[in-house]
Design a protein around this motif. Sequence first.
Motif, PDB file in Angstrom:
ATOM      1  N   GLU A   1       0.864  -1.231  -0.067  1.00 46.26           N
ATOM      2  CA  GLU A   1      -0.431   0.279  -0.126  1.00 46.26           C
ATOM      3  C   GLU A   1       0.678   1.075  -0.289  1.00 46.26           C
ATOM      4  O   GLU A   1       0.809   2.473  -0.179  1.00 46.26           O
ATOM      5  CB  GLU A   1      -1.091   0.446   1.003  1.00 46.26           C
ATOM      6  CG  GLU A   1      -2.264   1.564   1.602  1.00 46.26           C
ATOM      7  CD  GLU A   1      -2.878   0.555  -0.148  1.00 46.26           C
ATOM      8  OE1 GLU A   1      -3.411   2.016  -0.130  1.00 46.26           O
ATOM      9  OE2 GLU A   1      -3.412   0.544   0.011  1.00 46.26           O
ATOM     10  N   ILE A   2       1.406   1.516   0.792  1.00 49.96           N
ATOM     11  CA  ILE A   2       3.182   2.181   0.689  1.00 49.96           C
ATOM     12  C   ILE A   2       3.691   2.551  -0.148  1.00 49.96           C
ATOM     13  O   ILE A   2       3.302   4.030  -1.254  1.00 49.96           O
ATOM     14  CB  ILE A   2       4.070   2.216   2.013  1.00 49.96           C
ATOM     15  CG1 ILE A   2       3.266   2.171   3.391  1.00 49.96           C
ATOM     16  CG2 ILE A   2       5.410   3.816   1.965  1.00 49.96           C
ATOM     17  CD1 ILE A   2       4.083   2.032   4.475  1.00 49.96           C
ATOM     18  N   ALA A   3       4.381   1.416  -0.940  1.00 52.40           N
ATOM     19  CA  ALA A   3       4.699   1.807  -1.959  1.00 52.40           C
ATOM     20  C   ALA A   3       3.827   1.989  -2.994  1.00 52.40           C
ATOM     21  O   ALA A   3       3.525   2.870  -4.375  1.00 52.40           O
ATOM     22  CB  ALA A   3       5.292   0.286  -3.492  1.00 52.40           C
ATOM     23  N   ALA A   4       2.630   1.912  -3.708  1.00 50.17           N
ATOM     24  CA  ALA A   4       1.565   2.186  -4.627  1.00 50.17           C
ATOM     25  C   ALA A   4       1.205   2.934  -3.612  1.00 50.17           C
ATOM     26  O   ALA A   4       1.344   4.248  -5.507  1.00 50.17           O
ATOM     27  CB  ALA A   4      -0.008   1.261  -4.396  1.00 50.17           C
ATOM     28  N   ARG A   5       1.007   4.077  -2.944  1.00 49.53           N
ATOM     29  CA  ARG A   5       0.506   5.418  -2.984  1.00 49.53           C
ATOM     30  C   ARG A   5       1.734   6.242  -3.281  1.00 49.53           C
ATOM     31  O   ARG A   5       1.916   7.344  -4.316  1.00 49.53           O
ATOM     32  CB  ARG A   5       0.273   5.806  -1.958  1.00 49.53           C
ATOM     33  CG  ARG A   5      -1.016   5.245  -1.255  1.00 49.53           C
ATOM     34  CD  ARG A   5      -1.338   5.373   0.492  1.00 49.53           C
ATOM     35  NE  ARG A   5      -2.554   4.088   0.758  1.00 49.53           N
ATOM     36  CZ  ARG A   5      -3.238   5.109   1.737  1.00 49.53           C
ATOM     37  NH1 ARG A   5      -3.117   5.700   2.690  1.00 49.53           N
ATOM     38  NH2 ARG A   5      -4.789   4.337   1.873  1.00 49.53           N
ATOM     39  N   PHE A   6       2.955   5.685  -2.690  1.00 51.36           N
ATOM     40  CA  PHE A   6       3.821   6.773  -3.792  1.00 51.36           C
ATOM     41  C   PHE A   6       3.712   6.988  -5.250  1.00 51.36           C
ATOM     42  O   PHE A   6       4.138   7.633  -6.018  1.00 51.36           O
ATOM     43  CB  PHE A   6       5.335   5.969  -2.793  1.00 51.36           C
ATOM     44  CG  PHE A   6       6.664   6.601  -3.560  1.00 51.36           C
ATOM     45  CD1 PHE A   6       7.133   7.866  -2.759  1.00 51.36           C
ATOM     46  CD2 PHE A   6       7.285   6.361  -4.182  1.00 51.36           C
ATOM     47  CE1 PHE A   6       8.194   8.520  -3.685  1.00 51.36           C
ATOM     48  CE2 PHE A   6       8.232   6.616  -5.441  1.00 51.36           C
ATOM     49  CZ  PHE A   6       8.998   7.795  -4.912  1.00 51.36           C
ATOM     50  N   VAL A   7       3.594   5.775  -5.756  1.00 52.23           N
ATOM     51  CA  VAL A   7       3.703   5.947  -7.391  1.00 52.23           C
ATOM     52  C   VAL A   7       2.417   6.670  -7.709  1.00 52.23           C
ATOM     53  O   VAL A   7       3.216   6.976  -8.838  1.00 52.23           O
ATOM     54  CB  VAL A   7       3.397   4.230  -7.750  1.00 52.23           C
ATOM     55  CG1 VAL A   7       3.451   4.234  -9.109  1.00 52.23           C
ATOM     56  CG2 VAL A   7       5.014   3.176  -7.770  1.00 52.23           C
ATOM     57  N   MET A   8       1.084   6.606  -7.255  1.00 52.92           N
ATOM     58  CA  MET A   8       0.604   6.891  -7.805  1.00 52.92           C
ATOM     59  C   MET A   8       0.761   8.656  -7.524  1.00 52.92           C
ATOM     60  O   MET A   8       0.352   9.432  -8.164  1.00 52.92           O
ATOM     61  CB  MET A   8      -1.155   6.561  -7.137  1.00 52.92           C
ATOM     62  CG  MET A   8      -1.279   5.295  -7.620  1.00 52.92           C
ATOM     63  SD  MET A   8      -2.667   4.479  -7.295  1.00 52.92           S
ATOM     64  CE  MET A   8      -2.260   4.654  -5.458  1.00 52.92           C
ATOM     65  N   LYS A   9       1.255   8.770  -6.138  1.00 57.63           N
ATOM     66  CA  LYS A   9       1.422  10.369  -6.163  1.00 57.63           C
ATOM     67  C   LYS A   9       2.906  11.003  -7.595  1.00 57.63           C
ATOM     68  O   LYS A   9       2.630  12.286  -7.695  1.00 57.63           O
ATOM     69  CB  LYS A   9       2.057  10.473  -4.890  1.00 57.63           C
ATOM     70  CG  LYS A   9       2.182  11.969  -4.342  1.00 57.63           C
ATOM     71  CD  LYS A   9       2.401  12.241  -3.262  1.00 57.63           C
ATOM     72  CE  LYS A   9       2.538  13.708  -2.395  1.00 57.63           C
ATOM     73  NZ  LYS A   9       3.146  13.381  -0.763  1.00 57.63           N
ATOM     74  N   GLU A  10       3.869   9.772  -7.509  1.00 58.22           N
ATOM     75  CA  GLU A  10       4.572  10.821  -8.798  1.00 58.22           C
ATOM     76  C   GLU A  10       4.290  10.686 -10.071  1.00 58.22           C
ATOM     77  O   GLU A  10       4.486  11.574 -10.842  1.00 58.22           O
ATOM     78  CB  GLU A  10       5.851   9.234  -8.228  1.00 58.22           C
ATOM     79  CG  GLU A  10       6.620   9.419  -7.542  1.00 58.22           C
ATOM     80  CD  GLU A  10       7.782  10.495  -7.297  1.00 58.22           C
ATOM     81  OE1 GLU A  10       8.341  10.525  -8.140  1.00 58.22           O
ATOM     82  OE2 GLU A  10       7.981  11.483  -6.435  1.00 58.22           O
ATOM     83  N   LEU A  11       2.770   9.249 -10.170  1.00 62.18           N
ATOM     84  CA  LEU A  11       2.472   9.885 -11.392  1.00 62.18           C
ATOM     85  C   LEU A  11       2.265  10.799 -11.646  1.00 62.18           C
ATOM     86  O   LEU A  11       1.616  11.173 -13.356  1.00 62.18           O
ATOM     87  CB  LEU A  11       2.078   8.192 -11.743  1.00 62.18           C
ATOM     88  CG  LEU A  11       1.779   6.771 -11.945  1.00 62.18           C
ATOM     89  CD1 LEU A  11       0.857   6.251 -11.754  1.00 62.18           C
ATOM     90  CD2 LEU A  11       3.056   6.684 -12.996  1.00 62.18           C
ATOM     91  N   LYS A  12       1.663  11.769 -11.105  1.00 58.39           N
ATOM     92  CA  LYS A  12       1.390  13.174 -11.131  1.00 58.39           C
ATOM     93  C   LYS A  12       1.893  14.015 -11.676  1.00 58.39           C
ATOM     94  O   LYS A  12       2.071  15.271 -12.336  1.00 58.39           O
ATOM     95  CB  LYS A  12       0.069  14.106 -10.082  1.00 58.39           C
ATOM     96  CG  LYS A  12      -1.001  13.248  -9.613  1.00 58.39           C
ATOM     97  CD  LYS A  12      -1.956  13.379  -8.704  1.00 58.39           C
ATOM     98  CE  LYS A  12      -0.876  13.504  -7.057  1.00 58.39           C
ATOM     99  NZ  LYS A  12      -1.437  14.393  -5.765  1.00 58.39           N
ATOM    100  N   ASP A  13       3.326  14.161 -11.687  1.00 54.28           N
ATOM    101  CA  ASP A  13       4.732  14.668 -11.973  1.00 54.28           C
ATOM    102  C   ASP A  13       4.736  14.178 -13.412  1.00 54.28           C
ATOM    103  O   ASP A  13       5.264  13.334 -13.369  1.00 54.28           O
ATOM    104  CB  ASP A  13       5.574  14.550 -11.128  1.00 54.28           C
ATOM    105  CG  ASP A  13       6.419  15.097 -11.574  1.00 54.28           C
ATOM    106  OD1 ASP A  13       6.401  15.821 -12.631  1.00 54.28           O
ATOM    107  OD2 ASP A  13       7.850  15.733 -10.883  1.00 54.28           O
TER     108      ASP A  13
END
Length: 353
Positions: free
Chosen positions: A250-262
Amino acid sequence: MSDILLLKALKSQPKNVNLNNKHLKKLPKLVGKLTSVLQLELKHNQLSELPDEFGQLEQLEVLNIGNNKFEDLPSALRHCINLLKLHAFSNNITSLNPIVLNNLDRLTVLNLNHNLLKTLPPEICRLANLEVLSVEHNELVELPFEMCALMNLKEFRANCNKLQALPLEFGFLMNLEQLHLAMNKLKELPENLGKCYKLRVLDIAANELRIFPTEFIELPLKEFYWEENPLLKHMPVKSIQEEEVLSLKEIAARFVMKELKDRWSYLRRSIRHYPAIREMLSQSSRCALCGEAFLNTWLECVRFIDSEQINTLKITPRHGGNKPPLLPVRALLCSYKCFNSSGHKFYGVAFPQ
Protein backbone atom coordinates in the motif's frame (compact mmCIF):
# COMPACT_ATOMS: atom_id res chain seq x y z
CA MET A 1 -62.16 -23.67 -35.11
CA SER A 2 -58.56 -22.35 -35.23
CA ASP A 3 -58.16 -23.65 -38.83
CA ILE A 4 -61.29 -21.79 -39.87
CA LEU A 5 -60.02 -18.57 -38.29
CA LEU A 6 -56.71 -18.86 -40.10
CA LEU A 7 -58.39 -19.66 -43.43
CA LYS A 8 -60.46 -16.51 -43.12
CA ALA A 9 -57.34 -14.54 -42.36
CA LEU A 10 -55.50 -15.99 -45.36
CA LYS A 11 -58.10 -14.67 -47.79
CA SER A 12 -57.28 -11.05 -46.96
CA GLN A 13 -53.54 -11.44 -46.26
CA PRO A 14 -53.80 -9.17 -43.20
CA LYS A 15 -50.97 -7.31 -41.50
CA ASN A 16 -52.50 -7.85 -38.04
CA VAL A 17 -54.08 -11.07 -36.74
CA ASN A 18 -55.84 -11.32 -33.37
CA LEU A 19 -56.35 -14.81 -31.92
CA ASN A 20 -56.64 -13.77 -28.27
CA ASN A 21 -59.02 -15.67 -25.98
CA LYS A 22 -59.73 -18.47 -28.47
CA HIS A 23 -59.02 -21.34 -26.03
CA LEU A 24 -56.28 -22.57 -28.35
CA LYS A 25 -54.29 -25.57 -27.12
CA LYS A 26 -52.39 -25.96 -30.35
CA LEU A 27 -51.68 -23.60 -33.20
CA PRO A 28 -52.32 -25.16 -36.64
CA LYS A 29 -49.45 -25.55 -39.10
CA LEU A 30 -51.50 -23.39 -41.41
CA VAL A 31 -50.17 -20.38 -39.50
CA GLY A 32 -47.03 -20.63 -41.63
CA LYS A 33 -49.04 -19.33 -44.59
CA LEU A 34 -49.55 -15.93 -42.93
CA THR A 35 -46.33 -14.66 -44.47
CA SER A 36 -47.56 -11.06 -44.72
CA VAL A 37 -48.52 -10.67 -41.05
CA LEU A 38 -46.63 -8.04 -39.03
CA GLN A 39 -48.44 -8.33 -35.70
CA LEU A 40 -49.85 -11.52 -34.19
CA GLU A 41 -51.84 -11.65 -30.94
CA LEU A 42 -52.04 -15.06 -29.21
CA LYS A 43 -52.49 -14.12 -25.57
CA HIS A 44 -54.94 -15.70 -23.13
CA ASN A 45 -54.89 -19.18 -24.67
CA GLN A 46 -53.49 -22.56 -23.55
CA LEU A 47 -50.54 -22.86 -25.92
CA SER A 48 -47.36 -24.59 -24.80
CA GLU A 49 -45.52 -24.71 -28.14
CA LEU A 50 -45.52 -23.26 -31.64
CA PRO A 51 -45.28 -25.40 -34.79
CA ASP A 52 -42.08 -25.32 -36.87
CA GLU A 53 -44.09 -23.67 -39.64
CA PHE A 54 -44.33 -20.59 -37.42
CA GLY A 55 -40.76 -19.85 -38.43
CA GLN A 56 -41.98 -18.93 -41.90
CA LEU A 57 -43.36 -15.66 -40.49
CA GLU A 58 -40.13 -13.84 -41.28
CA GLN A 59 -41.91 -10.47 -41.60
CA LEU A 60 -43.40 -10.68 -38.10
CA GLU A 61 -42.54 -7.62 -35.98
CA VAL A 62 -44.82 -7.90 -32.92
CA LEU A 63 -45.78 -11.13 -31.15
CA ASN A 64 -47.85 -11.47 -27.99
CA ILE A 65 -47.94 -14.96 -26.43
CA GLY A 66 -48.78 -13.71 -22.95
CA ASN A 67 -50.86 -15.77 -20.52
CA ASN A 68 -50.26 -19.19 -22.07
CA LYS A 69 -48.38 -22.29 -20.87
CA PHE A 70 -44.94 -21.90 -22.45
CA GLU A 71 -41.98 -23.17 -20.40
CA ASP A 72 -39.35 -21.71 -22.74
CA LEU A 73 -39.19 -19.38 -25.70
CA PRO A 74 -40.48 -21.46 -28.65
CA SER A 75 -37.58 -22.60 -30.85
CA ALA A 76 -39.51 -21.59 -33.99
CA LEU A 77 -38.93 -17.95 -33.02
CA ARG A 78 -35.29 -18.23 -34.06
CA HIS A 79 -36.45 -17.76 -37.65
CA CYS A 80 -38.47 -14.61 -36.89
CA ILE A 81 -35.45 -12.42 -37.51
CA ASN A 82 -37.45 -9.20 -37.91
CA LEU A 83 -39.20 -9.46 -34.57
CA LEU A 84 -39.17 -6.10 -32.74
CA LYS A 85 -41.45 -6.72 -29.76
CA LEU A 86 -42.03 -9.98 -27.89
CA HIS A 87 -44.52 -10.21 -25.02
CA ALA A 88 -44.30 -13.53 -23.16
CA PHE A 89 -45.67 -12.53 -19.75
CA SER A 90 -47.66 -14.84 -17.44
CA ASN A 91 -46.34 -18.17 -18.69
CA ASN A 92 -44.32 -20.91 -16.97
CA ILE A 93 -40.99 -19.95 -18.49
CA THR A 94 -38.04 -21.22 -16.46
CA SER A 95 -35.27 -20.60 -19.02
CA LEU A 96 -34.54 -18.72 -22.23
CA ASN A 97 -33.36 -20.70 -25.22
CA PRO A 98 -29.93 -19.24 -26.21
CA ILE A 99 -30.48 -20.31 -29.83
CA VAL A 100 -33.57 -18.12 -30.00
CA LEU A 101 -31.84 -15.15 -28.38
CA ASN A 102 -28.94 -15.42 -30.83
CA ASN A 103 -31.27 -14.66 -33.73
CA LEU A 104 -33.42 -11.87 -32.30
CA ASP A 105 -30.87 -9.09 -32.58
CA ARG A 106 -33.50 -6.60 -33.85
CA LEU A 107 -35.68 -7.00 -30.75
CA THR A 108 -36.37 -3.73 -28.91
CA VAL A 109 -38.93 -4.86 -26.29
CA LEU A 110 -38.92 -8.11 -24.29
CA ASN A 111 -41.63 -8.63 -21.67
CA LEU A 112 -41.13 -11.70 -19.44
CA ASN A 113 -43.12 -10.57 -16.41
CA HIS A 114 -44.79 -13.18 -14.19
CA ASN A 115 -42.73 -16.24 -15.10
CA LEU A 116 -40.42 -18.60 -13.20
CA LEU A 117 -37.00 -17.37 -14.29
CA LYS A 118 -34.18 -17.84 -11.78
CA THR A 119 -31.48 -16.43 -14.02
CA LEU A 120 -30.92 -14.88 -17.43
CA PRO A 121 -28.51 -16.60 -19.84
CA PRO A 122 -25.27 -14.85 -20.89
CA GLU A 123 -26.67 -14.81 -24.44
CA ILE A 124 -29.03 -12.02 -23.34
CA CYS A 125 -26.27 -9.71 -24.59
CA ARG A 126 -27.04 -10.79 -28.16
CA LEU A 127 -30.16 -8.61 -28.07
CA ALA A 128 -28.05 -5.67 -29.15
CA ASN A 129 -30.98 -3.34 -29.95
CA LEU A 130 -33.02 -4.07 -26.83
CA GLU A 131 -34.46 -0.91 -25.28
CA VAL A 132 -36.95 -2.33 -22.77
CA LEU A 133 -36.39 -5.48 -20.70
CA SER A 134 -39.06 -6.37 -18.14
CA VAL A 135 -38.69 -9.41 -15.86
CA GLU A 136 -40.94 -8.42 -12.95
CA HIS A 137 -42.42 -11.10 -10.68
CA ASN A 138 -39.91 -13.85 -11.43
CA GLU A 139 -37.45 -15.66 -9.14
CA LEU A 140 -34.23 -14.01 -10.26
CA VAL A 141 -31.42 -14.28 -7.73
CA GLU A 142 -28.70 -12.71 -9.87
CA LEU A 143 -28.11 -11.06 -13.21
CA PRO A 144 -25.31 -12.00 -15.64
CA PHE A 145 -22.63 -9.37 -16.19
CA GLU A 146 -23.13 -9.91 -19.94
CA MET A 147 -26.41 -8.04 -19.58
CA CYS A 148 -24.38 -4.86 -19.08
CA ALA A 149 -23.40 -5.03 -22.76
CA LEU A 150 -26.95 -3.96 -23.76
CA MET A 151 -25.82 -0.48 -24.69
CA ASN A 152 -29.24 0.57 -26.05
CA LEU A 153 -31.19 -0.47 -22.96
CA LYS A 154 -33.34 2.42 -21.72
CA GLU A 155 -35.70 0.71 -19.29
CA PHE A 156 -35.06 -2.27 -17.01
CA ARG A 157 -37.81 -3.60 -14.77
CA ALA A 158 -37.07 -6.31 -12.22
CA ASN A 159 -39.47 -5.55 -9.38
CA CYS A 160 -40.50 -8.46 -7.16
CA ASN A 161 -37.59 -10.84 -7.60
CA LYS A 162 -34.91 -12.17 -5.23
CA LEU A 163 -31.93 -10.15 -6.44
CA GLN A 164 -29.20 -9.75 -3.84
CA ALA A 165 -26.79 -7.69 -5.93
CA LEU A 166 -26.33 -6.07 -9.33
CA PRO A 167 -23.36 -6.75 -11.63
CA LEU A 168 -20.36 -4.55 -10.88
CA GLU A 169 -20.40 -3.53 -14.57
CA PHE A 170 -23.91 -2.03 -14.29
CA GLY A 171 -22.57 1.46 -14.96
CA PHE A 172 -21.88 0.44 -18.57
CA LEU A 173 -25.62 0.84 -19.22
CA MET A 174 -25.09 4.51 -19.95
CA ASN A 175 -28.36 4.94 -21.89
CA LEU A 176 -30.50 3.62 -19.05
CA GLU A 177 -33.34 6.01 -18.20
CA GLN A 178 -35.53 3.90 -15.90
CA LEU A 179 -34.45 1.32 -13.33
CA HIS A 180 -37.11 -0.50 -11.31
CA LEU A 181 -35.82 -2.83 -8.58
CA ALA A 182 -38.44 -2.63 -5.85
CA MET A 183 -39.10 -5.58 -3.55
CA ASN A 184 -35.85 -7.47 -3.96
CA LYS A 185 -33.09 -8.31 -1.46
CA LEU A 186 -30.47 -5.79 -2.56
CA LYS A 187 -27.98 -4.89 0.16
CA GLU A 188 -26.05 -2.35 -1.91
CA LEU A 189 -25.94 -0.69 -5.30
CA PRO A 190 -22.81 -0.86 -7.49
CA GLU A 191 -20.47 2.10 -7.17
CA ASN A 192 -20.50 2.84 -10.89
CA LEU A 193 -24.27 3.31 -10.97
CA GLY A 194 -23.35 6.99 -10.99
CA LYS A 195 -22.12 6.48 -14.57
CA CYS A 196 -25.72 6.03 -15.75
CA TYR A 197 -25.89 9.70 -16.67
CA LYS A 198 -29.35 9.47 -18.27
CA LEU A 199 -31.10 7.76 -15.37
CA ARG A 200 -34.34 9.63 -14.58
CA VAL A 201 -36.39 7.08 -12.62
CA LEU A 202 -34.99 4.89 -9.84
CA ASP A 203 -37.19 2.62 -7.73
CA ILE A 204 -35.32 0.67 -5.05
CA ALA A 205 -38.13 0.56 -2.48
CA ALA A 206 -38.46 -2.41 -0.12
CA ASN A 207 -34.90 -3.71 -0.33
CA GLU A 208 -32.17 -4.04 2.32
CA LEU A 209 -30.14 -0.93 1.43
CA ARG A 210 -28.32 1.03 4.14
CA ILE A 211 -26.27 3.44 2.04
CA PHE A 212 -26.08 4.85 -1.48
CA PRO A 213 -23.06 4.77 -3.86
CA THR A 214 -20.47 7.52 -3.87
CA GLU A 215 -21.64 9.22 -7.10
CA PHE A 216 -25.33 8.76 -6.42
CA ILE A 217 -25.97 12.49 -6.02
CA GLU A 218 -24.73 13.09 -9.58
CA LEU A 219 -27.70 11.20 -11.05
CA PRO A 220 -30.26 13.52 -12.71
CA LEU A 221 -33.23 11.73 -11.11
CA LYS A 222 -36.76 13.02 -11.56
CA GLU A 223 -38.41 10.18 -9.63
CA PHE A 224 -36.80 8.34 -6.73
CA TYR A 225 -38.53 5.74 -4.56
CA TRP A 226 -36.67 4.57 -1.46
CA GLU A 227 -39.36 3.49 1.06
CA GLU A 228 -38.90 0.47 3.32
CA ASN A 229 -35.11 0.33 3.28
CA PRO A 230 -33.10 0.23 6.56
CA LEU A 231 -31.12 3.37 5.65
CA LEU A 232 -28.38 4.53 7.98
CA LYS A 233 -29.56 7.21 10.36
CA HIS A 234 -27.76 10.39 11.28
CA MET A 235 -26.89 9.69 14.92
CA PRO A 236 -23.32 11.02 15.45
CA VAL A 237 -21.14 9.51 18.17
CA LYS A 238 -17.69 10.94 18.89
CA SER A 239 -14.88 8.53 17.99
CA ILE A 240 -11.11 8.88 17.60
CA GLN A 241 -9.26 6.06 15.87
CA GLU A 242 -5.56 5.27 16.09
CA GLU A 243 -3.55 5.56 12.88
CA GLU A 244 -3.31 2.20 11.17
CA VAL A 245 -0.09 0.54 9.94
CA LEU A 246 -0.10 0.33 6.14
CA SER A 247 1.30 -2.65 4.27
CA LEU A 248 4.45 -2.24 2.18
CA LYS A 249 2.39 -2.80 -0.98
CA GLU A 250 0.00 0.00 0.00
CA ILE A 251 2.84 2.40 0.85
CA ALA A 252 4.58 1.68 -2.45
CA ALA A 253 1.35 2.06 -4.43
CA ARG A 254 0.56 5.42 -2.85
CA PHE A 255 4.08 6.65 -3.54
CA VAL A 256 3.91 5.56 -7.20
CA MET A 257 0.48 7.12 -7.75
CA LYS A 258 1.69 10.39 -6.25
CA GLU A 259 4.74 10.35 -8.51
CA LEU A 260 2.58 9.72 -11.57
CA LYS A 261 1.03 13.18 -11.14
CA ASP A 262 4.45 14.70 -11.96
CA ARG A 263 4.78 14.80 -15.74
CA TRP A 264 8.59 14.78 -15.45
CA SER A 265 8.74 11.83 -13.08
CA TYR A 266 10.97 8.89 -14.02
CA LEU A 267 8.26 6.53 -12.76
CA ARG A 268 5.74 8.03 -15.14
CA ARG A 269 7.97 7.19 -18.09
CA SER A 270 8.90 3.73 -16.80
CA ILE A 271 5.48 2.40 -15.82
CA ARG A 272 4.47 1.99 -19.45
CA HIS A 273 6.65 -1.14 -19.48
CA TYR A 274 4.70 -2.75 -16.61
CA PRO A 275 1.10 -3.40 -17.76
CA ALA A 276 0.30 -5.56 -14.70
CA ILE A 277 1.16 -2.67 -12.37
CA ARG A 278 -0.86 -0.23 -14.48
CA GLU A 279 -3.84 -2.58 -14.28
CA MET A 280 -3.49 -2.87 -10.50
CA LEU A 281 -3.26 0.88 -10.01
CA SER A 282 -6.29 1.45 -12.24
CA GLN A 283 -8.38 -0.14 -9.46
CA SER A 284 -7.36 2.56 -6.99
CA SER A 285 -9.71 4.94 -5.21
CA ARG A 286 -9.41 8.58 -4.24
CA CYS A 287 -9.87 9.97 -0.76
CA ALA A 288 -13.03 12.04 -0.44
CA LEU A 289 -11.24 14.41 1.97
CA CYS A 290 -7.63 14.94 0.88
CA GLY A 291 -8.01 13.78 -2.72
CA GLU A 292 -4.97 11.49 -2.64
CA ALA A 293 -5.12 8.10 -4.35
CA PHE A 294 -4.90 4.83 -2.43
CA LEU A 295 -5.03 1.18 -3.41
CA ASN A 296 -7.02 -1.04 -1.07
CA THR A 297 -6.58 0.16 2.49
CA TRP A 298 -9.49 2.49 3.01
CA LEU A 299 -12.03 3.60 5.56
CA GLU A 300 -15.69 3.42 4.55
CA CYS A 301 -17.55 6.48 5.77
CA VAL A 302 -20.84 8.13 5.10
CA ARG A 303 -21.98 11.69 4.58
CA PHE A 304 -25.58 12.74 5.01
CA ILE A 305 -26.87 14.99 2.27
CA ASP A 306 -30.05 17.02 2.38
CA SER A 307 -32.01 16.07 -0.73
CA GLU A 308 -33.47 19.58 -0.86
CA GLN A 309 -29.98 20.97 -1.52
CA ILE A 310 -29.20 18.73 -4.49
CA ASN A 311 -30.13 20.58 -7.67
CA THR A 312 -29.96 17.50 -9.89
CA LEU A 313 -32.12 15.37 -7.61
CA LYS A 314 -35.65 16.52 -8.36
CA ILE A 315 -37.60 13.83 -6.58
CA THR A 316 -41.30 13.19 -7.04
CA PRO A 317 -42.35 11.05 -4.04
CA ARG A 318 -44.77 8.22 -4.66
CA HIS A 319 -48.29 8.43 -3.23
CA GLY A 320 -47.61 11.90 -1.87
CA GLY A 321 -44.91 10.68 0.52
CA ASN A 322 -42.19 12.83 2.02
CA LYS A 323 -38.71 13.26 0.63
CA PRO A 324 -35.96 11.65 2.67
CA PRO A 325 -34.54 14.50 4.79
CA LEU A 326 -31.00 13.11 4.70
CA LEU A 327 -29.52 10.72 2.16
CA PRO A 328 -26.69 8.47 3.43
CA VAL A 329 -24.04 8.46 0.67
CA ARG A 330 -20.87 6.38 0.83
CA ALA A 331 -17.48 8.11 1.03
CA LEU A 332 -14.02 6.52 1.10
CA LEU A 333 -11.19 8.02 3.15
CA CYS A 334 -7.57 7.01 2.74
CA SER A 335 -6.64 6.85 6.43
CA TYR A 336 -7.63 7.48 10.03
CA LYS A 337 -5.43 10.56 9.83
CA CYS A 338 -7.95 12.12 7.49
CA PHE A 339 -10.86 10.73 9.49
CA ASN A 340 -9.54 12.24 12.74
CA SER A 341 -8.96 15.68 11.22
CA SER A 342 -11.42 18.40 12.19
CA GLY A 343 -13.90 20.35 10.11
CA HIS A 344 -15.25 17.64 7.81
CA LYS A 345 -18.70 15.99 7.82
CA PHE A 346 -17.75 12.40 7.15
CA TYR A 347 -18.87 9.80 9.66
CA GLY A 348 -17.69 6.28 10.31
CA VAL A 349 -20.31 3.59 9.84
CA ALA A 350 -21.39 1.94 13.09
CA PHE A 351 -23.37 -1.27 13.08
CA PRO A 352 -25.68 -2.16 15.95
CA GLN A 353 -24.57 -4.98 18.23
